[in-house]
Design a protein around this motif. Structure first.
Motif, PDB file in Angstrom:
ATOM      1  N   ARG A  57      31.014  30.072  22.180  1.00 43.43           N
ATOM      2  CA  ARG A  57      31.436  28.668  22.308  1.00 43.43           C
ATOM      3  C   ARG A  57      32.933  28.475  22.386  1.00 43.43           C
ATOM      4  NH1 ARG A  57      31.021  26.053  16.337  1.00 43.43           N
ATOM      5  NH2 ARG A  57      32.320  27.630  15.381  1.00 43.43           N
ATOM      6  N   GLY A  58      33.711  29.526  22.138  1.00 44.35           N
ATOM      7  CA  GLY A  58      35.162  29.395  22.170  1.00 44.35           C
ATOM      8  C   GLY A  58      35.685  28.769  20.895  1.00 44.35           C
ATOM      9  N   TRP A  59      36.773  28.004  20.999  1.00 36.89           N
ATOM     10  CA  TRP A  59      37.416  27.396  19.839  1.00 36.89           C
ATOM     11  C   TRP A  59      36.763  26.073  19.481  1.00 36.89           C
ATOM     12  CZ3 TRP A  59      40.597  29.946  16.786  1.00 36.89           C
ATOM     13  CH2 TRP A  59      41.265  31.050  17.302  1.00 36.89           C
ATOM     14  N   ALA A  60      36.662  25.831  18.181  1.00 37.68           N
ATOM     15  CA  ALA A  60      36.150  24.561  17.671  1.00 37.68           C
ATOM     16  C   ALA A  60      37.015  24.125  16.500  1.00 37.68           C
ATOM     17  CB  ALA A  60      34.698  24.700  17.221  1.00 37.68           C
ATOM     18  N   HIS A  77      36.979  23.024  22.016  1.00 30.57           N
ATOM     19  CA  HIS A  77      38.132  23.056  22.919  1.00 30.57           C
ATOM     20  C   HIS A  77      37.727  22.709  24.339  1.00 30.57           C
ATOM     21  CE1 HIS A  77      40.896  24.947  25.786  1.00 30.57           C
ATOM     22  NE2 HIS A  77      41.816  24.482  24.974  1.00 30.57           N
ATOM     23  N   GLY A  78      36.724  23.376  24.863  1.00 22.61           N
ATOM     24  CA  GLY A  78      36.325  23.082  26.240  1.00 22.61           C
ATOM     25  C   GLY A  78      35.461  24.164  26.826  1.00 22.61           C
ATOM     26  N   ASP A 105      30.516  17.968  22.542  1.00 18.11           N
ATOM     27  CA  ASP A 105      29.289  18.766  22.586  1.00 18.11           C
ATOM     28  C   ASP A 105      29.597  20.250  22.764  1.00 18.11           C
ATOM     29  OD1 ASP A 105      30.269  17.976  25.089  1.00 18.11           O
ATOM     30  OD2 ASP A 105      28.393  18.447  26.071  1.00 18.11           O
ATOM     31  N   ARG A 106      28.710  21.073  22.265  1.00 17.98           N
ATOM     32  CA  ARG A 106      28.877  22.520  22.334  1.00 17.98           C
ATOM     33  C   ARG A 106      28.848  22.978  23.791  1.00 17.98           C
ATOM     34  NH1 ARG A 106      26.709  26.873  18.546  1.00 17.98           N
ATOM     35  NH2 ARG A 106      26.877  28.723  19.821  1.00 17.98           N
TER      36      ARG A 106
END
Length: 145
Positions: A57-60, A77-78, A105-106
């Motif tokens: 999912r990358g950065w949150a 993040h995106g 949203d994820r």
């Protein structure tokens, strides 16, 4: 991959500067990282803010409650699960200015092979990143006394 992930997280922490209190990297499957931040959001003054990363999912940006230890995602993040460090710093700046950057949203999972190949690029030093604490241990080399 472990070296690339550590160097990537150090680069992100360096881009965030003094906003990072501590950082932790977990290179084992599933690879992840966590940056505990020094500031608090105006609308959640009693909660710590943590940036977490994983290969799916990358950065949150997440809120942490000391009493329960539960993390709640505020924003992702995106789409790119491995954005440039300065893009993560821009995400941080926007969040603390209450601009609601990123997305609620994820994101869809990234291709793990592509993420690991991109992380391998960070394993080769491009430049000296500023010293950052990873898992409570300083990356600064002791100098002469």
């Amino acid at each position: 991959m472990a070296t690339g992930l550590r160097r990537y997280v150090r680069s992100v922490a360096a881009a965030l500067g003094p906003a990072v209190d501590t950082a932790a990297v977990h290179p084992d499957h599933p690879a992840s990282a966590c940056l505990a931040l020094t500031g608090r959001l105006r609308w959640f003054p009693g909660r710590d803010v943590v940036f977490t990363w994983d290969a799916e999912r990358g950065w949150a940006a997440e809120l942490h409650t000391r009493a329960t230890g539960v993390l709640r995602v505020l924003r992702y993040h995106g789409i790119d699960v491995l954005p440039e460090p300065e893009a993560v710093a821009a995400f941080h700046r926007g969040l603390f200015r209450a601009e609601l950057p990123g997305r609620p949203d994820r994101p869809l999972g990234g291709d793990a092979r592509e993420v690991f190949a991109r992380l391998a690029g960070y394993a080769v030093p491009r430049h000296r990143a500023a010293p950052v604490h990873l898992c409570g241990v300083s990356t600064r080399k002791p100098g002469p006394a």
